[in-house]
Design an enzyme around this catalytic site. Structure first.
Site, PDB file in Angstrom:
ATOM      1  N   PHE A 111       0.809  -1.221   0.000  1.00 13.55           N
ATOM      2  CA  PHE A 111       0.000   0.000   0.000  1.00 13.55           C
ATOM      3  C   PHE A 111       0.843   1.272   0.000  1.00 13.55           C
ATOM      4  O   PHE A 111       0.371   2.340  -0.372  1.00 13.55           O
ATOM      5  CB  PHE A 111      -0.967  -0.005   1.193  1.00 13.55           C
ATOM      6  CG  PHE A 111      -0.400   0.475   2.497  1.00 13.55           C
ATOM      7  CD1 PHE A 111      -0.602   1.771   2.948  1.00 13.55           C
ATOM      8  CD2 PHE A 111       0.351  -0.387   3.306  1.00 13.55           C
ATOM      9  CE1 PHE A 111      -0.093   2.205   4.157  1.00 13.55           C
ATOM     10  CE2 PHE A 111       0.851   0.035   4.513  1.00 13.55           C
ATOM     11  CZ  PHE A 111       0.641   1.339   4.950  1.00 13.55           C
ATOM     12  N   LYS A 112       2.102   1.144   0.386  1.00 14.73           N
ATOM     13  CA  LYS A 112       2.962   2.336   0.408  1.00 14.73           C
ATOM     14  C   LYS A 112       3.104   2.957  -0.986  1.00 14.73           C
ATOM     15  O   LYS A 112       3.372   4.142  -1.121  1.00 14.73           O
ATOM     16  CB  LYS A 112       4.340   1.992   0.976  1.00 14.73           C
ATOM     17  CG  LYS A 112       4.319   1.293   2.351  1.00 14.73           C
ATOM     18  CD  LYS A 112       3.756   2.168   3.441  1.00 14.73           C
ATOM     19  CE  LYS A 112       3.593   1.428   4.751  1.00 14.73           C
ATOM     20  NZ  LYS A 112       4.803   1.209   5.509  1.00 14.73           N
ATOM     21  N   ASP A 113       2.931   2.139  -2.036  1.00 16.26           N
ATOM     22  CA  ASP A 113       3.009   2.664  -3.404  1.00 16.26           C
ATOM     23  C   ASP A 113       1.957   3.738  -3.670  1.00 16.26           C
ATOM     24  O   ASP A 113       2.163   4.617  -4.502  1.00 16.26           O
ATOM     25  CB  ASP A 113       2.813   1.537  -4.425  1.00 16.26           C
ATOM     26  CG  ASP A 113       3.976   0.566  -4.468  1.00 16.26           C
ATOM     27  OD1 ASP A 113       5.129   1.006  -4.333  1.00 16.26           O
ATOM     28  OD2 ASP A 113       3.729  -0.643  -4.620  1.00 16.26           O
ATOM     29  N   THR A 146       7.724   0.432   3.336  1.00 14.56           N
ATOM     30  CA  THR A 146       8.044   1.811   2.967  1.00 14.56           C
ATOM     31  C   THR A 146       9.376   1.871   2.236  1.00 14.56           C
ATOM     32  O   THR A 146       9.536   2.613   1.258  1.00 14.56           O
ATOM     33  CB  THR A 146       8.092   2.717   4.216  1.00 14.56           C
ATOM     34  OG1 THR A 146       6.761   2.957   4.670  1.00 14.56           O
ATOM     35  CG2 THR A 146       8.728   4.062   3.906  1.00 14.56           C
TER      36      THR A 146
END
Length: 494
Positions: A111-113, A146
């Site tokens: 989800f960091k993308d 991250t």
């Protein structure tokens, strides 16, 4: 409407959105928060007609008020393109009696993308706006996801360098391989002998060291951060909660205006804080369900009002949540303290000196929208197996933490409000934990053999991010002690 971002520990330090993105952190370790959360002045019905990029503009333009429309649309269109392997960017799927928002379709399958695809564009645009000619040095601590997302975002971006620190024994083999094979010429990766909290504390210490800052300033460098302590990470995360909502509206699951619950597997508190900020902007949210793993410092906080990191640090199968100092919680504490920087600074000083603090009964009452609980590793493994056996859907351990906590929440409360679970990583990032949960006899299989088994089991093609690292050479071999992080950074910059 324009407003400033203020330091949670020093109320007189106020900057524009672009300056907050460039600085990353306040001068004394405080975090930048908006003076106000503006209301979304476009109806949910109108928002439901937009694609991800259009919606991203509407949300971000209200928060980043000193960016022009041209600048912001450039950043958004550059970030949310074919880098994502699904045209929806973040598809919503229905399984296990609820809805999973798949936030892992970007380059590094986590989800960091969603935020780190846009942060380099926001940062370089902010540098131009503020006539900042120094080279930006991104310092980042990672609990696993991250790091690679930031490396991928900033790799070979002109005018930037990035250094990532990760706990050498605290990430999955796939997560580590993704980081140490990074090819960007402006990138640097180091493992530390310590945990994520040690890495995060070390990075914050460098940020707030005036001697180091002056020395680097003279050499033409300026520190910034790609962690969720940077408001440029947090605001883009607000978008996908709005997006999940309009997908539910368009699917006929809810009517515009109906409330939803949001469940987030939580470590550093940034992802769930973004959902909270979206609710303050006007997104109809009933409960924010904060799901913890065995390191249940946040569950204990929401239950008791006492934040206490004085406990054993547990390495779990959901390593991105193995955190005892949840940095973004400070933004929430500042808000429930009535935006009182002095009061917040006192609590943060207590945390630094004693490892704990206690909020007042009045402050705790402000947390009513949140519900906290946790799932241990055995429960998580059972959840992965159950969801797979129900309908062949495979989730990673972090998403399984959220699903297990949500199961418990429904039993405890009887609340049948339509719910979105933030699915934060592809199961391919945690193949060993996933496959052995489904079939314990696979424990001795090699990691990439498990990857191939997972493809057959799930029917989901192996992501390119995994194929890329099968035979990629290890390019980053540095490992250091916690107190050697500054020396390592000096070496990288020289």
């Amino acid at each position: 409407m324009s407003f400033l971002y203020r330091n949670t520990r020093k109320k007189e330090e106020a900057v524009t959105a672009s300056q907050a993105i460039l600085q990353g952190l306040g001068s004394d370790g405080g975090l930048f928060v908006p003076d106000e959360i503006p209301q979304m002045d476009i109806s949910l019905t109108e928002l439901a007609k937009m694609d991800y990029r259009g919606l991203a503009y509407e949300v971000m333009s209200r928060m980043f008020t000193d960016f022009t429309e041209e600048e912001l649309r450039y950043c958004i269109n550059s970030a949310y393109d074919e880098k994502f392997d699904d045209p929806a960017i973040a598809p919503l799927v229905s399984h296990h009696g609820t809805h999973f928002l798949e936030l892992f379709h970007g380059k590094t399958i986590a989800f960091k993308d969603m935020a780190l695809s846009i942060l380099p564009y926001l940062m370089t645009t902010a540098a131009k706006k503020n006539k900042m000619e120094k080279e930006i040095v991104i310092l980042t601590a990672t609990s696993g996801d991250t790091g690679k997302a930031a490396l991928a975002g900033f790799a070979d971006v002109p005018g930037t360098r990035i250094a990532v620190f990760y706990p050498k024994s605290g990430v999955s083999p796939i997560q580590e391989k993704q980081m140490v094979t990074e090819r960007g010429k402006n990138t640097f990766v180091a493992g530390i002998h310590g945990n994520f909290d040690d890495a995060q504390t070390g990075v914050k210490k460098m940020f707030s060291d005036p001697v180091l800052r002056k020395e680097l300033d003279e050499k033409g460098f300026r520190f910034s951060s790609a962690n969720s302590i940077n408001i440029g990470r947090l605001v883009p995360q607000m978008v996908y909660y709005y997006y999940a909502y309009i997908l539910l509206v368009n699917a006929g699951e809810i009517k515009a205006g109906d409330k939803i619950n949001v469940v987030v597997p939580t470590g550093n508190f940034g992802n769930i804080l973004a959902a909270y900020y979206a609710s303050l902007m006007g997104l109809p949210v009933n409960r924010l369900i904060c799901a913890s793993n065995d390191n249940k410092v946040l569950y204990d906080f929401f239950t008791t009002g006492v934040y206490d990191r004085n406990r054993e640090f547990i390495l779990t199968t959901s390593p991105s949540m193995d955190i005892l100092i949840s940095s973004n919680l400070e933004r929430l504490i500042y808000r429930i303290a009535g935006n009182d920087a002095e009061k917040n600074a006192t609590l943060m000083k207590e945390l630094s000196e004693t490892g704990k603090y206690t909020v007042t009964p009045e402050m705790k009452k402000e947390l009513d929208k949140f519900y906290g609980n946790y799932a241990d590793m055995d429960t998580v493994a059972a959840e992965i197996k159950t969801i797979y056996e129900e309908d062949g859907y495979v989730v990673d351990p972090h998403t399984a933490v959220a699903a297990a906590v949500y199961d418990g929440y429904k039993k405890e409360t009887g609340d049948e409000t339509p719910t979105v679970i933030a699915s934060t990583a592809s199961p391919y990032k945690f193949t060993r934990s996933v496959m052995t949960a489904i079939d314990p006899s696979l424990e001795k299989e090699e990691d990439f053999a498990l990857v191939d088994r997972l493809e057959k089991l799930s029917g989901v093609k192996i992501p390119q991010a995994i194929e890329d690292i099968r035979s990629a050479p290890v390019l980053h071999k540095t490992v250091c002690e916690i107190d050697g992080m500054e020396q390592v950074v000096r070496g990288f910059l020289s």
